[in-house]
Scaffold this motif. Structure first.
Motif, PDB file in Angstrom:
ATOM      1  N   TRP A 185       0.834  -1.208   0.000  1.00 12.93           N
ATOM      2  CA  TRP A 185       0.000   0.000   0.000  1.00 12.93           C
ATOM      3  C   TRP A 185       0.870   1.260   0.000  1.00 12.93           C
ATOM      4  CZ3 TRP A 185      -5.009   0.496  -1.036  1.00 12.93           C
ATOM      5  CH2 TRP A 185      -5.599   1.742  -0.814  1.00 12.93           C
ATOM      6  N   LYS A 247      -4.347   8.105   4.826  1.00 17.55           N
ATOM      7  CA  LYS A 247      -5.444   7.863   5.748  1.00 17.55           C
ATOM      8  C   LYS A 247      -6.131   6.523   5.471  1.00 17.55           C
ATOM      9  CE  LYS A 247      -5.039  11.444   8.281  1.00 17.55           C
ATOM     10  NZ  LYS A 247      -4.588  11.271   9.690  1.00 17.55           N
ATOM     11  N   THR A 248      -6.244   6.159   4.207  1.00 19.95           N
ATOM     12  CA  THR A 248      -6.838   4.868   3.871  1.00 19.95           C
ATOM     13  C   THR A 248      -5.964   3.724   4.364  1.00 19.95           C
ATOM     14  OG1 THR A 248      -7.837   5.846   1.888  1.00 19.95           O
ATOM     15  CG2 THR A 248      -7.741   3.444   1.996  1.00 19.95           C
ATOM     16  N   SER A 251      -6.389   3.231   8.003  1.00 18.39           N
ATOM     17  CA  SER A 251      -7.656   2.575   8.308  1.00 18.39           C
ATOM     18  C   SER A 251      -7.622   1.088   7.979  1.00 18.39           C
ATOM     19  CB  SER A 251      -8.783   3.260   7.522  1.00 18.39           C
ATOM     20  OG  SER A 251     -10.015   2.621   7.725  1.00 18.39           O
TER      21      SER A 251
END
Length: 260
Positions: A185, A247-248, A251
């Motif tokens: 990511w 931010k994703t 989370s």
């Protein structure tokens, strides 16, 4: 080991990120106000803001931004769709790494600008040519980074899976991919930033719309305010994209301390 990264309140952390931009903005305003640099070479902040307002008022900005964002998204998604399986395979199987890594490592050093004539021959002068440039500028680095994400997971996790009798496919699916996901990511977050940097190159030839095209047109007429505004606006869009990915990731991978 001495911990160099000290914990500070989030408010202070956020405020610290504003200090340098504010200082640079004040320096910019001071230099242009005192006439140290001619407006042709460095327009004032107000001139740049007025250029931005003109583009918003005339509908130019949103039209250009929508076209460029479309190209960025499609180019990055296409590169990612290919780079993820290639990178995972290279990171998990040494034979595939040995077959592909030298070629990919060589191609990633080739200047993308030099590939523009070939991209026109292969894809014409429409959107596909711009998307192809963005793809080529992203895929090779991304696949190698994903390979490293897969290779650098803790070997003890793999040994634990072997002890439990997992097959190779189960180890890949249940251990390697979950453990490598936070790093992958982060790779997505980094490489979409690279895709933004290739935007002006992608829109260099035969583009009638786009943020990069607007900057290149402004260069012909020495419209420095347009160049600066377009460059800063691309930077802001890139910053928003980076914030969204950050931010994703926080989370999705709450269990991983490196994403905090």
């Amino acid at each position: 080991m001495l911990r160099l990264r000290q914990e500070i309140p989030s408010g202070i952390f956020s405020a610290a990120g504003l200090v340098v931009p504010i200082l640079l903005l004040l320096s910019w305003w001071l230099v242009t106000s005192l006439g140290v640099v001619r407006p042709l070479f460095l327009p004032s902040p107000m001139a740049v803001l007025m250029e931005g307002w003109r583009q918003i008022h005339e509908g130019i900005l949103f039209s250009d931004a929508s076209v460029s964002i479309y190209r960025i998204v499609i180019g990055w998604l296409a590169a990612t769709a290919v780079a993820v399986p290639v990178g995972i395979l290279m990171g998990n199987y040494r034979l595939i790494e040995g077959a592909l890594e030298p070629l990919i490592s060589t191609v990633r050093y080739m200047p993308i600008v030099a590939l523009i004539p070939l991209s026109i021959l292969w894809a014409g002068i429409g959107d596909m040519q711009k998307i192809l440039i963005l793809f080529l500028g992203t895929f090779f680095q991304q696949s190698l980074m994903i390979m490293d994400n897969v290779k650098n997971i803790d070997m003890n996790l793999i040994r634990a899976g072997q002890t439990l009798g997992f097959s190779n496919s189960e180890i890949l699916r249940r251990i390697i991919l979950p453990a490598a996901s936070p790093g992958i990511w982060d790779t997505f977050r980094i490489t979409i930033g690279w895709t933004w940097t290739y935007l002006v190159v992608a829109e260099l030839v035969a583009a009638s719309e786009g943020l990069g095209r607007r900057i290149m047109d402004a260069q012909r007429y020495l419209a420095t305010d347009t160049i600066l505004f377009g460059t800063l606006f691309i930077g802001v869009l890139g910053l928003l994209t980076d914030y969204l990915f950050k931010k994703t990731g926080q989370s999705l991978f709450r269990w991983n301390s490196q994403t905090r």
